[in-house]
Design a protein around this motif. Structure first.
Motif, mmCIF file in Angstrom:
data_model
loop_
_atom_site.group_PDB
_atom_site.id
_atom_site.type_symbol
_atom_site.label_atom_id
_atom_site.label_comp_id
_atom_site.label_asym_id
_atom_site.label_seq_id
_atom_site.Cartn_x
_atom_site.Cartn_y
_atom_site.Cartn_z
ATOM 1 N N TYR A 118 0.818 -1.221 0.000
ATOM 2 C CA TYR A 118 0.000 0.000 0.000
ATOM 3 C C TYR A 118 0.847 1.265 0.000
ATOM 4 O O TYR A 118 0.343 2.363 0.174
ATOM 5 N N ILE A 119 2.163 1.083 -0.122
ATOM 6 C CA ILE A 119 3.045 2.262 -0.125
ATOM 7 C C ILE A 119 3.914 2.229 -1.384
ATOM 8 O O ILE A 119 4.475 1.184 -1.734
ATOM 9 N N GLY A 120 3.999 3.360 -2.065
ATOM 10 C CA GLY A 120 4.847 3.447 -3.247
ATOM 11 C C GLY A 120 6.002 4.390 -2.976
ATOM 12 O O GLY A 120 5.850 5.393 -2.274
ATOM 13 N N LEU A 121 7.163 4.047 -3.522
ATOM 14 C CA LEU A 121 8.321 4.933 -3.400
ATOM 15 C C LEU A 121 8.511 5.612 -4.752
ATOM 16 O O LEU A 121 8.785 4.955 -5.755
ATOM 17 N N ILE A 122 8.315 6.927 -4.802
ATOM 18 C CA ILE A 122 8.519 7.658 -6.057
ATOM 19 C C ILE A 122 9.990 8.035 -6.129
ATOM 20 O O ILE A 122 10.519 8.651 -5.200
ATOM 21 N N VAL A 123 10.637 7.667 -7.237
ATOM 22 C CA VAL A 123 12.051 8.041 -7.423
ATOM 23 C C VAL A 123 12.124 8.933 -8.661
ATOM 24 O O VAL A 123 11.778 8.508 -9.768
ATOM 25 N N TYR A 124 12.559 10.150 -8.456
ATOM 26 C CA TYR A 124 12.646 11.109 -9.561
ATOM 27 C C TYR A 124 13.961 10.921 -10.327
ATOM 28 O O TYR A 124 14.870 10.239 -9.842
ATOM 29 N N PRO A 125 14.090 11.508 -11.524
ATOM 30 C CA PRO A 125 15.313 11.327 -12.319
ATOM 31 C C PRO A 125 16.554 11.804 -11.576
ATOM 32 O O PRO A 125 16.467 12.584 -10.618
ATOM 33 N N LEU A 126 17.705 11.336 -12.063
ATOM 34 C CA LEU A 126 19.007 11.688 -11.514
ATOM 35 C C LEU A 126 19.144 11.321 -10.032
ATOM 36 O O LEU A 126 19.655 12.085 -9.218
ATOM 37 N N THR A 127 18.609 10.157 -9.706
ATOM 38 C CA THR A 127 18.763 9.597 -8.361
ATOM 39 C C THR A 127 19.346 8.196 -8.518
ATOM 40 O O THR A 127 18.776 7.362 -9.223
ATOM 41 N N TRP A 128 20.479 7.976 -7.876
ATOM 42 C CA TRP A 128 21.105 6.641 -7.959
ATOM 43 C C TRP A 128 20.348 5.690 -7.033
ATOM 44 O O TRP A 128 20.091 6.006 -5.870
ATOM 45 N N ILE A 129 19.972 4.545 -7.570
ATOM 46 C CA ILE A 129 19.113 3.655 -6.809
ATOM 47 C C ILE A 129 19.663 2.227 -6.800
ATOM 48 O O ILE A 129 20.127 1.727 -7.833
ATOM 49 N N GLU A 130 19.647 1.609 -5.629
ATOM 50 C CA GLU A 130 20.058 0.202 -5.512
ATOM 51 C C GLU A 130 19.057 -0.519 -4.620
ATOM 52 O O GLU A 130 18.653 0.013 -3.588
ATOM 53 N N LEU A 131 18.665 -1.722 -5.048
ATOM 54 C CA LEU A 131 17.727 -2.519 -4.252
ATOM 55 C C LEU A 131 18.476 -3.736 -3.723
ATOM 56 O O LEU A 131 19.216 -4.378 -4.477
ATOM 57 N N PHE A 132 18.299 -4.047 -2.447
ATOM 58 C CA PHE A 132 19.028 -5.179 -1.860
ATOM 59 C C PHE A 132 18.258 -5.735 -0.664
ATOM 60 O O PHE A 132 17.190 -5.239 -0.322
ATOM 61 N N ASP A 133 18.852 -6.748 -0.040
ATOM 62 C CA ASP A 133 18.262 -7.363 1.154
ATOM 63 C C ASP A 133 16.835 -7.848 0.886
ATOM 64 O O ASP A 133 15.903 -7.531 1.641
ATOM 65 N N PHE A 134 16.681 -8.617 -0.170
ATOM 66 C CA PHE A 134 15.341 -9.073 -0.564
ATOM 67 C C PHE A 134 14.875 -10.225 0.339
ATOM 68 O O PHE A 134 15.662 -11.128 0.633
ATOM 69 N N SER A 135 13.610 -10.201 0.737
ATOM 70 C CA SER A 135 13.054 -11.384 1.413
ATOM 71 C C SER A 135 12.780 -12.420 0.313
ATOM 72 O O SER A 135 12.578 -12.045 -0.853
ATOM 73 N N PRO A 136 12.772 -13.724 0.645
ATOM 74 C CA PRO A 136 12.627 -14.746 -0.408
ATOM 75 C C PRO A 136 11.334 -14.587 -1.219
ATOM 76 O O PRO A 136 11.286 -14.955 -2.394
ATOM 77 N N ASP A 137 10.304 -14.013 -0.590
ATOM 78 C CA ASP A 137 9.012 -13.901 -1.273
ATOM 79 C C ASP A 137 8.824 -12.535 -1.943
ATOM 80 O O ASP A 137 7.731 -12.172 -2.370
ATOM 81 N N CYS A 138 9.927 -11.797 -2.075
ATOM 82 C CA CYS A 138 9.782 -10.394 -2.502
ATOM 83 C C CYS A 138 9.395 -10.262 -3.996
ATOM 84 O O CYS A 138 10.014 -10.873 -4.870
ATOM 85 N N ILE A 139 8.368 -9.465 -4.238
ATOM 86 C CA ILE A 139 8.025 -9.105 -5.622
ATOM 87 C C ILE A 139 7.928 -7.578 -5.675
ATOM 88 O O ILE A 139 7.175 -6.971 -4.912
ATOM 89 N N ILE A 140 8.736 -6.993 -6.548
ATOM 90 C CA ILE A 140 8.730 -5.525 -6.674
ATOM 91 C C ILE A 140 8.081 -5.139 -7.998
ATOM 92 O O ILE A 140 8.515 -5.585 -9.062
ATOM 93 N N LEU A 141 7.057 -4.321 -7.895
ATOM 94 C CA LEU A 141 6.403 -3.791 -9.093
ATOM 95 C C LEU A 141 6.968 -2.395 -9.354
ATOM 96 O O LEU A 141 7.071 -1.583 -8.424
ATOM 97 N N VAL A 142 7.361 -2.151 -10.621
ATOM 98 C CA VAL A 142 7.895 -0.823 -10.961
ATOM 99 C C VAL A 142 7.023 -0.205 -12.053
ATOM 100 O O VAL A 142 6.739 -0.843 -13.070
ATOM 101 N N LEU A 143 6.582 1.012 -11.817
ATOM 102 C CA LEU A 143 5.754 1.734 -12.796
ATOM 103 C C LEU A 143 6.527 2.970 -13.224
ATOM 104 O O LEU A 143 7.146 3.637 -12.379
ATOM 105 N N THR A 144 6.525 3.274 -14.510
ATOM 106 C CA THR A 144 7.329 4.419 -14.982
ATOM 107 C C THR A 144 6.475 5.396 -15.799
ATOM 108 O O THR A 144 5.423 5.025 -16.322
ATOM 109 N N ASP A 145 6.952 6.617 -15.901
ATOM 110 C CA ASP A 145 6.186 7.639 -16.620
ATOM 111 C C ASP A 145 6.593 7.734 -18.090
ATOM 112 O O ASP A 145 6.172 8.639 -18.793
ATOM 113 N N ASP A 146 7.507 6.826 -18.540
ATOM 114 C CA ASP A 146 7.850 6.802 -19.964
ATOM 115 C C ASP A 146 8.276 5.386 -20.349
ATOM 116 O O ASP A 146 8.564 4.563 -19.478
#
Ligand SMILES: Cc1ncc(COP(=O)(O)O)c(C=O)c1O
Length: 516
Positions: free
Chosen positions: A84-112
């Motif tokens: 129920y929570i979304g993380l908005i990441v604007y351009p020119l932001t370095w991003i790394e995803l880690f420490d995943f739980s085994p059941d983790c599913i990440i949905l990513v939505l983009t504006d282009d």
């Protein structure tokens, strides 16, 4: 900051939960691209890039992971752990995803749409580009509504009451058999047990704490001890009910500043306020700590004043082997649900050793009737109901145990909160305080409150506006009590309740210690 969190509104019914994601409802943009990631190993790092133009929203629709964000000016690690929570990441932001739980599913939505040329996959290149690109990221999209998830609530009453469920249920069954709902056997027994607990001869169960206090003043009037216009000394920094009880009886509250360390009425400032009209001192054992009775009792004796205790926040607290409720001539208690001894609705009580006073209070609370169809006073209706007595009897048995748990939490805070900006509460003696509230002080109170909120920690203010500055007391508005007014701007109550888990206490300490 070029990232922010948004809360998704969702629909929940018996069939399950639906989370709509579209610009017109939850999202800051029209979705053009979407993908999801799953099957990540715990040690995997995903992302490791920035976008030149694209804004994206990341959602952990299952499980959780951590996201590190860096725009060279700020960096932060956020745990994504809710669908129920979304993380908005604007351009020119370095991003790394880690420490995943085994059941983790990440949905990513983009504006282009996806475009490899638009990615920056090298950190050095990112730094160069960032330094030459002075795009203002502010107001890229309309700000979305975000309410941080509460990690540490101020209190958890349902959890507390649940512990007494079977005893309350049993009492409820008795109630059906007894078939008396107000001032019956349960109230009678509670009155006996609470009087014994406080170490007094009499207890009258009434409708709420305000009534308890109001009825004490009223009874003294009926007994000819007080009359209209008499003055009552009271602390300026109390909850308004203390003052209402005085003014409701056509008595005049005369306010006295508290001690800046204890927040309790300053005994050294009482005598200068005494006039020929003064008839009583109302001591308020604020936040759970008893007042300095050794200094107050001699003043009352010297001027022949009654001492009335507002013990609404101090059930079970001691002063030199005597309990709150037995330290003056009469005391008013509130059993409002959040109090240390809390009902499941409104309730209150008067305690006293004065038999006559108890009789008059009892009659006044019952339309002024000492016996059926006889009305000696123009009374009110303020009687404790049987259900509240059932709850209170169950809880009274473990009140000392619950208060002891509160003391341990307070000690944890006192030992571990280390921040030069924070003034910790002072307490005189362990037994004298039952920590109804853990009140800290800082010049940056409003900033601290917001900061705690941002980290999911609920805090409250007891109280932000003192009675003499309220519209209800226009006649007192021009008075100035510098200590009271300063306190009201600087105090903040931290979460403290008997069943608070260590993890939550540690979280509060950790967050508050990092406050700058
Ligand atoms: C100090 C103090 N006095 C009086 C009251 C009034 O009690 P009640 O809410 O039961 O009327 C309260 C609590 O609400 C209180 O905190």
């Amino acid at each position: 900051m070029p990232w922010e969190l948004i809360n998704f509104e969702y629909k929940k019914d018996q069939r399950g939960i639906l989370v709509p994601l579209e610009k017109s409802r939850n999202l800051p943009f029209e979705i053009k691209g979407s993908f999801y990631m799953l099957g990540m190993k715990k040690n995997t790092i995903r992302g490791k890039h920035a976008h030149k133009k694209i804004t994206q929203v990341l959602i952990a629709i299952n499980g959780k992971c951590k996201v590190s964000l860096n725009d060279l000016m700020d960096s932060e690690i956020i745990e994504l752990n809710s669908p129920y929570i979304g993380l908005i990441v604007y351009p020119l932001t370095w991003i790394e995803l880690f420490d995943f739980s085994p059941d983790c599913i990440i949905l990513v939505l983009t504006d282009d749409y996806y475009d490899e040329n638009e990615y920056i996959r090298n950190f050095e290149e990112f730094k160069k580009l960032k330094n030459t690109n002075k795009i203002s990221l502010k107001n890229l999209y309309k700000k979305c509504h975000y309410e941080p998830k509460i990690v540490v609530p101020f209190r958890e009453l349902a959890k507390l009451n649940q512990k007494y469920f079977s005893e309350i249920e049993e009492g409820f069954r008795r109630l059906f058999q007894e078939d008396v709902y107000i001032w019956g056997e349960e109230v009678h027994l509670f009155e006996k047990e609470f009087a014994q607990h406080c170490g007094v001869n009499h207890c009258v169960g009434v409708g709420n704490g305000l009534s308890a206090l109001t009825l004490i003043f009223r009874a003294y009037k009926e007994l000819g001890v007080f009359k209209d216009g008499d003055e009552v000394i009271a602390p300026a920094n109390t909850f308004i009910a203390s003052i209402l009880a005085i003014s409701e009886n056509n008595l005049t509250p005369v306010l006295v500043e508290p001690d800046i360390n204890t927040y309790l009425i300053d005994p050294n400032k009482i005598e200068e306020k005494i006039t020929k009209k003064t008839k009583a001192i109302l001591v308020v054992h604020l936040y759970g700590q008893t007042c300095e009775m050794d200094k107050i009792i001699p003043i009352a004796k010297k001027y022949n004043l009654k001492i009335i205790e507002d013990a609404a926040q101090a059930h079970g607290a001691y002063y030199k082997n005597k309990r709150a409720g037995s330290l003056g001539d009469a005391a008013g208690f509130s059993f409002y649900p959040s109090k240390n001894l809390g009902a499941m609705g409104d309730a209150g009580a008067v305690t006293t050793n004065d038999k006559k006073l108890a009789q008059v209070v009892r009659a006044l609370a019952n339309y002024g009737s000492p016996q059926p169809y006889i009305f000696n006073y123009k009374g009110i209706n303020s009687r404790m109901d049987e259900f509240q007595a059932i709850v209170l009897r169950a809880k009274l048995k473990r009140l000392d145990e619950e208060n002891e748990k509160r003391r341990k939490i307070a000690e944890f805070y006192l030992k571990n909160i280390k921040n030069p900006k924070i003034i910790l509460p002072y307490f005189r003696k362990r037994e004298d305080h039952v920590w109804h509230l853990f009140v800290i002080r800082t010049e940056q109170r409003d900033k601290l409150k917001k900061y705690m909120e941002k980290h999911g920690i609920q805090t409250l203010i007891h109280y932000p506006i003192p009675p003499h500055k309220q519209l209800a007391y226009k006649e007192l508005n021009q008075l100035h009590f510098p200590i009271t007014e300063q306190i009201s701007k600087e105090i903040l109550s931290l979460p403290l309740y008997s069943d608070m888990e260590l993890e939550k206490m540690k979280k509060v300490v950790d967050i508050i210690n990092k406050f700058k």
